[in-house]
Design a protein around this motif. Structure first.
Motif, PDB file in Angstrom:
ATOM      1  N   GLY A 187       0.824  -1.199   0.000  1.00 49.09           N
ATOM      2  CA  GLY A 187       0.000   0.000   0.000  1.00 49.09           C
ATOM      3  C   GLY A 187       0.857   1.247   0.000  1.00 49.09           C
ATOM      4  N   GLU A 188       1.948   1.193   0.739  1.00 47.99           N
ATOM      5  CA  GLU A 188       2.799   2.374   0.875  1.00 47.99           C
ATOM      6  C   GLU A 188       3.413   2.772  -0.475  1.00 47.99           C
ATOM      7  OE1 GLU A 188       6.738   3.632   3.441  1.00 47.99           O
ATOM      8  OE2 GLU A 188       5.925   1.593   3.592  1.00 47.99           O
ATOM      9  N   VAL A 226      -4.063  -5.917  -0.709  1.00 41.76           N
ATOM     10  CA  VAL A 226      -4.541  -7.012   0.121  1.00 41.76           C
ATOM     11  C   VAL A 226      -4.009  -8.312  -0.457  1.00 41.76           C
ATOM     12  CG1 VAL A 226      -6.586  -7.982   1.215  1.00 41.76           C
ATOM     13  CG2 VAL A 226      -6.648  -5.648   0.300  1.00 41.76           C
ATOM     14  N   ARG A 227      -3.547  -9.176   0.419  1.00 43.42           N
ATOM     15  CA  ARG A 227      -3.117 -10.495  -0.042  1.00 43.42           C
ATOM     16  C   ARG A 227      -4.159 -11.523   0.364  1.00 43.42           C
ATOM     17  NH1 ARG A 227       2.566  -9.943  -1.490  1.00 43.42           N
ATOM     18  NH2 ARG A 227       2.745  -7.699  -1.240  1.00 43.42           N
ATOM     19  N   ILE A 276      -2.465 -11.136  -5.021  1.00 42.01           N
ATOM     20  CA  ILE A 276      -2.398  -9.735  -4.629  1.00 42.01           C
ATOM     21  C   ILE A 276      -3.586  -8.999  -5.214  1.00 42.01           C
ATOM     22  CG2 ILE A 276      -1.087  -7.604  -4.914  1.00 42.01           C
ATOM     23  CD1 ILE A 276       1.441  -9.262  -4.885  1.00 42.01           C
ATOM     24  N   VAL A 277      -4.301  -8.273  -4.402  1.00 42.46           N
ATOM     25  CA  VAL A 277      -5.417  -7.476  -4.891  1.00 42.46           C
ATOM     26  C   VAL A 277      -5.159  -6.025  -4.497  1.00 42.46           C
ATOM     27  CG1 VAL A 277      -7.909  -7.138  -4.884  1.00 42.46           C
ATOM     28  CG2 VAL A 277      -6.958  -9.437  -4.569  1.00 42.46           C
ATOM     29  N   VAL A 278      -5.212  -5.132  -5.468  1.00 42.62           N
ATOM     30  CA  VAL A 278      -4.942  -3.718  -5.227  1.00 42.62           C
ATOM     31  C   VAL A 278      -6.265  -2.973  -5.254  1.00 42.62           C
ATOM     32  CG1 VAL A 278      -3.744  -1.672  -6.055  1.00 42.62           C
ATOM     33  CG2 VAL A 278      -2.702  -3.938  -6.301  1.00 42.62           C
ATOM     34  N   VAL A 279      -6.514  -2.175  -4.227  1.00 37.33           N
ATOM     35  CA  VAL A 279      -7.788  -1.468  -4.127  1.00 37.33           C
ATOM     36  C   VAL A 279      -7.531   0.017  -3.924  1.00 37.33           C
ATOM     37  CG1 VAL A 279     -10.052  -1.493  -3.007  1.00 37.33           C
ATOM     38  CG2 VAL A 279      -8.544  -3.489  -2.802  1.00 37.33           C
ATOM     39  N   GLY A 280      -8.209   0.859  -4.719  1.00 45.01           N
ATOM     40  CA  GLY A 280      -8.251   2.261  -4.337  1.00 45.01           C
ATOM     41  C   GLY A 280      -7.654   3.299  -5.258  1.00 45.01           C
ATOM     42  N   ALA A 281      -7.112   2.941  -6.405  1.00 35.75           N
ATOM     43  CA  ALA A 281      -6.544   3.989  -7.254  1.00 35.75           C
ATOM     44  C   ALA A 281      -7.650   4.645  -8.057  1.00 35.75           C
ATOM     45  CB  ALA A 281      -5.515   3.412  -8.207  1.00 35.75           C
ATOM     46  N   PRO A 282      -7.697   5.992  -8.063  1.00 36.10           N
ATOM     47  CA  PRO A 282      -8.701   6.662  -8.889  1.00 36.10           C
ATOM     48  C   PRO A 282      -8.337   6.489 -10.355  1.00 36.10           C
ATOM     49  CG  PRO A 282      -7.171   8.261  -7.997  1.00 36.10           C
ATOM     50  CD  PRO A 282      -6.775   6.931  -7.430  1.00 36.10           C
ATOM     51  N   ASP A 283      -9.331   6.541 -11.218  1.00 38.52           N
ATOM     52  CA  ASP A 283      -9.062   6.367 -12.634  1.00 38.52           C
ATOM     53  C   ASP A 283      -8.153   7.453 -13.168  1.00 38.52           C
ATOM     54  OD1 ASP A 283      -9.631   4.252 -14.154  1.00 38.52           O
ATOM     55  OD2 ASP A 283     -11.244   5.195 -15.276  1.00 38.52           O
ATOM     56  N   ALA A 284      -8.157   8.623 -12.490  1.00 36.31           N
ATOM     57  CA  ALA A 284      -7.365   9.738 -12.988  1.00 36.31           C
ATOM     58  C   ALA A 284      -5.879   9.428 -12.973  1.00 36.31           C
ATOM     59  CB  ALA A 284      -7.639  10.974 -12.133  1.00 36.31           C
ATOM     60  N   ALA A 285      -5.486   8.460 -12.166  1.00 38.62           N
ATOM     61  CA  ALA A 285      -4.076   8.106 -12.130  1.00 38.62           C
ATOM     62  C   ALA A 285      -3.644   7.435 -13.421  1.00 38.62           C
ATOM     63  CB  ALA A 285      -3.802   7.194 -10.942  1.00 38.62           C
ATOM     64  N   HIS A 286      -4.597   6.900 -14.120  1.00 39.12           N
ATOM     65  CA  HIS A 286      -4.255   6.297 -15.411  1.00 39.12           C
ATOM     66  C   HIS A 286      -3.886   7.406 -16.357  1.00 39.12           C
ATOM     67  CE1 HIS A 286      -5.934   2.173 -14.597  1.00 39.12           C
ATOM     68  NE2 HIS A 286      -6.128   2.858 -13.499  1.00 39.12           N
ATOM     69  N   ALA A 287      -2.864   7.151 -17.161  1.00 40.51           N
ATOM     70  CA  ALA A 287      -2.248   8.225 -17.918  1.00 40.51           C
ATOM     71  C   ALA A 287      -3.248   8.999 -18.764  1.00 40.51           C
ATOM     72  CB  ALA A 287      -1.145   7.669 -18.800  1.00 40.51           C
ATOM     73  N   GLU A 288      -4.026   8.269 -19.569  1.00 37.27           N
ATOM     74  CA  GLU A 288      -4.934   8.961 -20.459  1.00 37.27           C
ATOM     75  C   GLU A 288      -6.232   8.212 -20.478  1.00 37.27           C
ATOM     76  OE1 GLU A 288      -2.370  11.092 -23.947  1.00 37.27           O
ATOM     77  OE2 GLU A 288      -3.984   9.734 -24.462  1.00 37.27           O
ATOM     78  N   PRO A 289      -7.222   8.690 -19.742  1.00 43.18           N
ATOM     79  CA  PRO A 289      -8.486   7.953 -19.724  1.00 43.18           C
ATOM     80  C   PRO A 289      -9.123   7.968 -21.107  1.00 43.18           C
ATOM     81  CG  PRO A 289      -8.641  10.008 -18.448  1.00 43.18           C
ATOM     82  CD  PRO A 289      -7.241   9.906 -18.936  1.00 43.18           C
ATOM     83  N   ALA A 307     -11.070  -8.830 -18.532  1.00 46.63           N
ATOM     84  CA  ALA A 307     -11.241  -8.809 -17.085  1.00 46.63           C
ATOM     85  C   ALA A 307     -10.249  -9.755 -16.426  1.00 46.63           C
ATOM     86  CB  ALA A 307     -12.652  -9.232 -16.736  1.00 46.63           C
ATOM     87  N   GLY A 308      -9.997  -9.563 -15.174  1.00 46.87           N
ATOM     88  CA  GLY A 308      -9.171 -10.518 -14.449  1.00 46.87           C
ATOM     89  C   GLY A 308      -7.820  -9.981 -14.043  1.00 46.87           C
ATOM     90  N   HIS A 309      -7.479  -8.733 -14.366  1.00 48.03           N
ATOM     91  CA  HIS A 309      -6.196  -8.225 -13.891  1.00 48.03           C
ATOM     92  C   HIS A 309      -6.406  -7.760 -12.461  1.00 48.03           C
ATOM     93  CE1 HIS A 309      -7.651  -4.277 -15.692  1.00 48.03           C
ATOM     94  NE2 HIS A 309      -8.224  -5.184 -16.436  1.00 48.03           N
ATOM     95  N   ASP A 310      -6.458  -8.739 -11.582  1.00 43.86           N
ATOM     96  CA  ASP A 310      -6.917  -8.440 -10.240  1.00 43.86           C
ATOM     97  C   ASP A 310      -5.862  -7.749  -9.378  1.00 43.86           C
ATOM     98  OD1 ASP A 310      -6.824 -11.945  -9.235  1.00 43.86           O
ATOM     99  OD2 ASP A 310      -5.499 -10.702 -10.446  1.00 43.86           O
ATOM    100  N   HIS A 311      -4.669  -7.557  -9.916  1.00 45.66           N
ATOM    101  CA  HIS A 311      -3.741  -6.759  -9.132  1.00 45.66           C
ATOM    102  C   HIS A 311      -3.934  -5.290  -9.461  1.00 45.66           C
ATOM    103  CE1 HIS A 311      -1.334  -6.028 -12.720  1.00 45.66           C
ATOM    104  NE2 HIS A 311      -0.925  -4.997 -12.058  1.00 45.66           N
ATOM    105  N   ALA A 312      -4.588  -5.014 -10.576  1.00 40.05           N
ATOM    106  CA  ALA A 312      -4.684  -3.635 -11.039  1.00 40.05           C
ATOM    107  C   ALA A 312      -5.573  -2.840 -10.096  1.00 40.05           C
ATOM    108  CB  ALA A 312      -5.263  -3.591 -12.440  1.00 40.05           C
ATOM    109  N   PRO A 313      -5.254  -1.569  -9.938  1.00 41.79           N
ATOM    110  CA  PRO A 313      -6.030  -0.765  -9.004  1.00 41.79           C
ATOM    111  C   PRO A 313      -7.499  -0.781  -9.376  1.00 41.79           C
ATOM    112  CG  PRO A 313      -4.089   0.412  -9.721  1.00 41.79           C
ATOM    113  CD  PRO A 313      -4.165  -0.827 -10.546  1.00 41.79           C
ATOM    114  N   ALA A 314      -8.349  -1.079  -8.422  1.00 43.27           N
ATOM    115  CA  ALA A 314      -9.782  -1.115  -8.678  1.00 43.27           C
ATOM    116  C   ALA A 314     -10.407   0.136  -8.103  1.00 43.27           C
ATOM    117  CB  ALA A 314     -10.400  -2.352  -8.028  1.00 43.27           C
TER     118      ALA A 314
END
Ligand SMILES: Nc1ncnc2c1ncn2[C@@H]1O[C@H](COP(=O)(O)OP(=O)(O)OP(=O)(O)O)[C@@H](O)[C@H]1O
Ligand SMILES: [Mg+2]
Lengths: 315, 285
Positions: free
Chosen positions: A265-266, A279-280, A285-298, A306-313
């Motif tokens: 998380g850090e 979260v493990r 590994i499951v990543v939770v909490g990144a806003p879509d704005a963090a993605h370079a170009e929405p 579907a299924g990239h479960d490490h990707a920020p949800a």
């Protein structure tokens, strides 16, 4: 040991950790304290920056990939993962910094580098068999017509057998399944005995069984031949047991370290600039909490299955 | 008069020689036209060879040289205006529209026989002079040699451009070289079957070959064979009948295609023993 995190805003900062490399000097040599001058690393980037227009995809990227190392490259769409591979192939020039592959500036057609491109479907009517695709990886760049001598055939046959594709090597590539095509791609990329294997999302659209098979083929190869692997992926879980280090790219920032260091998380919160939980669950590994704005170009029209479960949800 | 008689006539021998060479180069080029999706480029350069021929007719009374030189101009224009596939097709459309207009204008200033225009559109290999035949033969040899040199990188760049580029194939340059080869080939073929029926030599034999094999070398060999049968067969049949060669060439070539499709359907279904459950896989993304 904690990971290296670099953000464009902190470029002048002293390296955060012992693994960090200093900002490269202008002559492009690696700093003296970083690495003793032994054998050339498979890949060396120092202060590498790639810009398209005003936007820096990544800035001051500094890392070595050793022979036989398995480096996973993660990051949202548009973070510059494919572009990094293109730099290593000599197809893009850095805007700043230096890059070497096996001690040399990368150039097109280098036999040191094997390349598995981001998957594209072949037309079902394309008059090309699996073995022809593999054979082109060996000498398709030479002028003239392909020689029919036995040695060439044997090499191609061996490469096909090594990835377990002998059963469908004579089928038109356009009729093969995604997993079968990926095996042939691996055979094609390994024909020149490269020291570095660049894979661009080779697990895309494969089911878990084939993901496992394909990543194990690559893993077996790097253990047997000491091939360095740079593996771009959106799903870290299928390759988690194989990965030595992760390079995580997010909108100009980057971090490198072991999976245990990066997938926290850090670290991810620092990269995305927002609160992220990692979260493990049952070894995944499951990543939770990144806003879509963090993605370079929405809205660039890129979509991954579907299924990239490490990707920020989204929360 | 029998075929024997004609076969001893120089004009028929020359026509057959030209037909043979043209069939070889169209057969070589055809599979790449199919894999690169360049059918519109064939159509465009063929129709534009009409403009070149009209200009040649008007300036030097030599439609063949005019068409060959014109095709080089057209290839350059397409190469400059259209770098990418989609861009290229619209560029061809733009050049085609303007070029045909220019051709009509040029022809309206030509006061020779009206048959000349029909010859350009529908082909008249028996009528060309010795000098023009030599030129056709020379260009055909040049194209054949170029294709032999380009073959592997062109195949690589056509079927697998990303890896080809990474492996050092100058994909852009190879594509432009192919445009020139294509323009010259199409113009040569237009001398036999006419600008309107060029596709019957430049695409139909390759399309037929593609139904029968997925091995590039076999496809090329079959494509050349089919083109030879259609071109020489059409010319020979035309000597014995009163039917224009181009009509017979396109008919034979179409018949070969139909036969290949029939045979190919059985071949393709037999070729997939190992995926009985998935005749077509789901395509990614
Ligand atoms: N030749 C180029 N000129 C200008 N911009 C480019 C060029 N190549 C890539 N870009 C831009 O750089 C950004 C990164 O592209 P890249 O393909 O490297 O992303 P990626 O991390 O591989 O994304 P994905 O996960 O979607 O494959 C994109 O926004 C893209 O538009
Ligand atoms: Mg990418």
């Amino acid at each position: 040991m904690p990971p290296t995190i670099r953000t464009p805003g902190r470029r002048g900062d002293p390296p955060a950790t012992a693994t960090a490399h200093d900002v490269p000097d202008r002559a492009g040599h690696a700093p003296a304290n970083a690495h003793p001058p032994v054998a050339d690393p498979a890949v060396r980037l120092s202060g590498a920056t790639l810009r398209f227009g005003q936007r820096a995809l990544w800035d001051g990227l500094t890392l070595d990939v050793a022979a036989g190392e398995f480096l996973a490259v993660l990051g949202p769409n548009g973070a510059g993962k494919t572009s990094l591979l293109k730099v290593l192939l000599g197809l893009h020039r850095l805007s700043a910094g230096t890059v070497t592959v096996c001690g040399h500036t990368p150039h097109r057609g280098s036999a040191h580098v094997g390349y598995i491109p981001q998957q594209k479907a072949f037309d079902p009517d394309l008059p090309l068999r699996g073995r022809d695709l593999v054979g082109l990886g060996r000498d398709g760049h030479r002028w003239g017509v392909a020689p029919l001598w036995r040695g060439r055939r044997n090499r191609v046959d061996q490469a096909i057998a090594a990835v377990g594709a002998a059963g469908y090597a004579d089928t038109p590539v356009g009729l093969l399944s995604g997993g079968e095509q990926q095996r042939l791609r691996i055979a094609q990329a390994l024909l020149t005995d490269p020291a570095v294997l660049l894979c661009d999302e080779p697990l895309l659209s494969l089911d878990p069984h084939h993901q496992h098979a394909v990543s194990n083929l690559i893993d077996t190869r790097r253990r047997a031949a000491g091939t360095a692997v740079v593996f771009v992926t959106h799903e870290v879980n299928p390759i988690l047991p194989l990965v030595d280090r992760i390079l995580y790219l997010v909108a100009g920032r980057w971090a490198i370290g072991t999976p245990g260091e990066i997938m926290t998380g850090e670290t991810l919160s620092a990269l995305y600039g927002t609160d992220i939980d990692v979260v493990r669950v049952r070894g995944r590994i499951v990543v939770v909490g990144a806003p879509d704005a963090a993605h370079a170009e929405p809205g660039r029209g890129h979509h991954h299955p579907a299924g990239h479960d490490h990707a920020p949800a989204e929360t | 008069m029998g075929l024997d008689f004609y076969l001893h006539q120089p004009f028929a021998q020359h026509a057959l020689a030209a037909g043979t060479l043209v069939a070889v180069i169209t057969g070589l080029v055809g599979p790449f036209v199919v894999t690169r999706g360049a059918a519109f480029a064939v159509h465009g350069t063929a129709e534009l060879s009409f403009t070149g021929a009209a200009a040649g007719l008007l300036i030097a009374n030599d439609p063949v040289t005019g068409a060959l030189l014109g095709s080089l101009v057209v290839a350059t224009a397409i190469g400059l205006l259209g770098a990418r596939q989609r861009e290229r097709d619209s560029a061809i459309g733009v050049i085609l529209a303007f070029g045909l207009g220019a051709g009509v204008y040029l022809l309206s200033h030509y006061h020779g026989f009206a048959t000349e225009a029909t010859n350009i559109l529908f082909g008249q290999i028996f009528g060309v002079s010795n000098r023009q035949l030599l030129l056709l033969l020379g260009v055909a040899c040049l194209v054949a040699v170029t294709m032999a040199v380009l073959y592997r990188p062109l195949l690589f760049a056509s079927v697998d451009p990303d890896v080809a580029q990474a492996r050092g194939v100058p994909t852009r340059a190879v594509g432009v070289a192919f445009l020139y080869v294509l323009a010259l080939t199409v113009t040569e073929a237009a001398q036999i079957v006419g600008t309107l029926l060029v596709l019957s030599l430049a695409i139909t034999p390759a399309a037929a070959a593609g139904r029968l094999s997925a091995r590039p070398a076999t496809v090329t060999a079959l494509s050349v064979t089919f083109a030879l049968v259609a071109a020489d067969g059409g010319l020979l049949a035309s000597l014995q009948t009163n039917v224009k060669a181009s009509v017979l060439v396109s008919t034979i070539s179409f018949a070969l295609y139909l036969g290949a499709r029939l045979a190919g359907t059985t071949l393709r279904t037999r070729r997939r023993p190992h995926h009985p459950a998935h005749p077509r896989r789901a395509r990614p993304g």
